[in-house]
Design a protein around this motif. Structure first.
Motif, PDB file in Angstrom:
ATOM      1  N   GLY A  40      24.751  84.583  36.951  1.00 48.26           N
ATOM      2  CA  GLY A  40      23.753  84.894  36.131  1.00 48.26           C
ATOM      3  C   GLY A  40      22.510  84.082  35.719  1.00 48.26           C
ATOM      4  N   GLU A  41      22.875  83.778  34.243  1.00 45.98           N
ATOM      5  CA  GLU A  41      22.312  82.998  33.615  1.00 45.98           C
ATOM      6  C   GLU A  41      22.774  81.770  34.151  1.00 45.98           C
ATOM      7  OE1 GLU A  41      22.961  82.658  29.566  1.00 45.98           O
ATOM      8  OE2 GLU A  41      22.009  84.932  28.893  1.00 45.98           O
ATOM      9  N   ARG A  42      21.228  80.460  34.111  1.00 43.37           N
ATOM     10  CA  ARG A  42      21.916  78.968  34.963  1.00 43.37           C
ATOM     11  C   ARG A  42      21.964  78.706  32.810  1.00 43.37           C
ATOM     12  NH1 ARG A  42      15.670  76.235  34.104  1.00 43.37           N
ATOM     13  NH2 ARG A  42      15.805  77.969  32.378  1.00 43.37           N
ATOM     14  N   MET A  43      23.458  76.887  34.319  1.00 45.31           N
ATOM     15  CA  MET A  43      24.505  76.750  32.957  1.00 45.31           C
ATOM     16  C   MET A  43      23.867  75.420  33.024  1.00 45.31           C
ATOM     17  SD  MET A  43      28.204  77.801  34.218  1.00 45.31           S
ATOM     18  CE  MET A  43      27.794  77.656  36.371  1.00 45.31           C
ATOM     19  N   PHE A  44      23.777  74.455  31.736  1.00 48.86           N
ATOM     20  CA  PHE A  44      22.830  73.029  31.483  1.00 48.86           C
ATOM     21  C   PHE A  44      24.176  72.131  31.871  1.00 48.86           C
ATOM     22  CE2 PHE A  44      19.694  76.481  30.326  1.00 48.86           C
ATOM     23  CZ  PHE A  44      18.471  75.860  30.258  1.00 48.86           C
ATOM     24  N   PHE A  45      24.082  71.026  32.474  1.00 47.03           N
ATOM     25  CA  PHE A  45      24.662  69.885  31.478  1.00 47.03           C
ATOM     26  C   PHE A  45      23.250  68.398  31.881  1.00 47.03           C
ATOM     27  CE2 PHE A  45      26.671  72.737  34.538  1.00 47.03           C
ATOM     28  CZ  PHE A  45      28.107  73.079  34.317  1.00 47.03           C
ATOM     29  N   GLY A  57      32.237  83.693  47.357  1.00 50.39           N
ATOM     30  CA  GLY A  57      30.922  84.480  47.262  1.00 50.39           C
ATOM     31  C   GLY A  57      29.930  84.181  46.317  1.00 50.39           C
ATOM     32  N   GLN A  58      30.279  84.061  45.433  1.00 53.65           N
ATOM     33  CA  GLN A  58      29.818  84.260  43.850  1.00 53.65           C
ATOM     34  C   GLN A  58      28.917  82.928  43.824  1.00 53.65           C
ATOM     35  OE1 GLN A  58      32.868  84.486  40.280  1.00 53.65           O
ATOM     36  NE2 GLN A  58      34.144  84.143  42.084  1.00 53.65           N
ATOM     37  N   ILE A  59      28.484  83.132  42.788  1.00 56.37           N
ATOM     38  CA  ILE A  59      26.752  82.075  42.964  1.00 56.37           C
ATOM     39  C   ILE A  59      26.797  82.069  42.164  1.00 56.37           C
ATOM     40  CG2 ILE A  59      24.274  82.047  43.428  1.00 56.37           C
ATOM     41  CD1 ILE A  59      25.647  82.541  45.558  1.00 56.37           C
ATOM     42  N   GLN A  60      26.340  80.909  41.054  1.00 59.83           N
ATOM     43  CA  GLN A  60      26.520  79.926  39.558  1.00 59.83           C
ATOM     44  C   GLN A  60      24.956  79.433  40.100  1.00 59.83           C
ATOM     45  OE1 GLN A  60      30.222  78.551  38.912  1.00 59.83           O
ATOM     46  NE2 GLN A  60      30.366  79.852  37.998  1.00 59.83           N
ATOM     47  N   LEU A  61      24.322  79.684  38.478  1.00 52.87           N
ATOM     48  CA  LEU A  61      22.685  78.491  38.784  1.00 52.87           C
ATOM     49  C   LEU A  61      23.271  77.525  37.504  1.00 52.87           C
ATOM     50  CD1 LEU A  61      20.171  81.549  38.784  1.00 52.87           C
ATOM     51  CD2 LEU A  61      20.790  80.064  40.571  1.00 52.87           C
ATOM     52  N   LEU A  62      22.609  76.335  38.049  1.00 50.72           N
ATOM     53  CA  LEU A  62      22.713  74.998  37.100  1.00 50.72           C
ATOM     54  C   LEU A  62      21.407  73.959  36.580  1.00 50.72           C
ATOM     55  CD1 LEU A  62      23.972  72.140  37.819  1.00 50.72           C
ATOM     56  CD2 LEU A  62      25.866  74.026  38.935  1.00 50.72           C
ATOM     57  N   GLU A  63      21.063  73.524  35.845  1.00 50.55           N
ATOM     58  CA  GLU A  63      20.194  72.932  36.089  1.00 50.55           C
ATOM     59  C   GLU A  63      21.015  71.285  35.520  1.00 50.55           C
ATOM     60  OE1 GLU A  63      15.877  71.907  33.859  1.00 50.55           O
ATOM     61  OE2 GLU A  63      16.613  73.906  34.361  1.00 50.55           O
TER      62      GLU A  63
END
Length: 265
Positions: free
Chosen positions: A3-8, A70-76
């Motif tokens: 889904g959406e990017r998570m920001f750290f 198999g799950q994918i997450q997007l982060l920055e």
């Protein structure tokens, strides 16, 4: 799941907690950087159908988290936020109690993206990965404006030491042959945020989530003696707020801090 990017942010700590719902009894997560190279694998704890892992990105930039199921997450991973929840609550004491810190974080992500796109660069260091072809010189102009630090460099797949950001370019201690593949992991943007950033970011954020007493997009006001036209520093910009759009512009005379790519004739 993707889904959406998570920001750290660096200020959040040395490592960051990622979590997913899972049916697996055991789990782990592998971190890939923007070049899709693996840069760490982290064990997770699984309790009540939720896997939680503490990950530590090696440098600023965008990442993909691949979970063992198999799950994918997007982060920055970013250097610092343009404002905090406490900053916005202090700016607008009338902010609804129903607005949570998570709500403010979402608004901040929107504000930061709008500001970065409109200004042409970031107001605090961001990380990026770029690929370039060698041009027979010892300098390359990166795609991202205002490079401020090279965190990693490969030439034809080999580590290359000594690349530095200087002005609008990245310079190398030796000539890079034409056709060589140069890979750069760099930081770009303002090393130190402009003093006016906080005010303008809060002003824009408050129009999204708050209820400002005065409409900052107004260009005039009716009064006892007729209609008063305000002096407008900028208009038809990214936010529609003259003061903020002037700040985001490249017009230094109007208080602008934005950048435009230089064109060489």
């Amino acid at each position: 799941m993707k889904g959406e990017r998570m920001f750290f942010y660096r200020s959040d700590g040395a490592s960051f907690a990622l979590s997913v719902k899972t049916d697996a009894a055991e789990a782990s997560v592998r971190l890939l950087d923007a070049s899709l190279r693996a840069c760490g694998e982290f064990a997770a704890t699984v309790e009540a159908g939720e896997a939680v892992a503490a990950v530590k990105p090696p440098r600023l930039g965008e990442y993909t988290a691949e979970w063992s199921d198999g799950q994918i997450q997007l982060l920055e991973f970013r250097s610092e936020p343009y404002f905090t929840a406490e900053d916005l609550r202090a700016y607008d004491p009338q902010l609804s109690d129903g607005i949570t810190d998570a709500d403010i974080a979402k608004v901040r992500e929107h504000v930061e993206d709008v500001f970065d796109r409109a200004s042409g660069t970031a107001f605090a260091p961001r990380g990026a990965y770029e690929r370039h072809a060698g041009n027979g010189t010892n300098s390359i102009r990166p795609d991202h404006l205002a490079p401020c630090r090279v965190t990693k460099c490969l030439v034809d797949g080999m580590e290359f030491e000594g690349a530095v950001a200087y002005g609008w370019n990245v310079s190398f201690p030796a000539i890079i042959s034409r056709g060589s593949v140069v890979e750069l992991w760099l930081e770009y943007g303002y090393r130190i945020p402009p003093a006016a950033l906080l005010h303008n970011a809060l002003l824009y954020a408050d129009t999204i989530v708050g209820q400002p007493a005065t409409n900052p997009r107004a260009t005039g006001q009716s009064g006892e003696f007729g209609y008063m036209q305000f002096s407008v520093a900028g208009k038809d910009g990214a936010t529609g707020i003259p003061e903020v759009d002037a700040f985001l512009s490249s017009d230094e005379a109007a208080g602008g801090h934005g950048l435009k790519r230089m064109v060489v004739a």
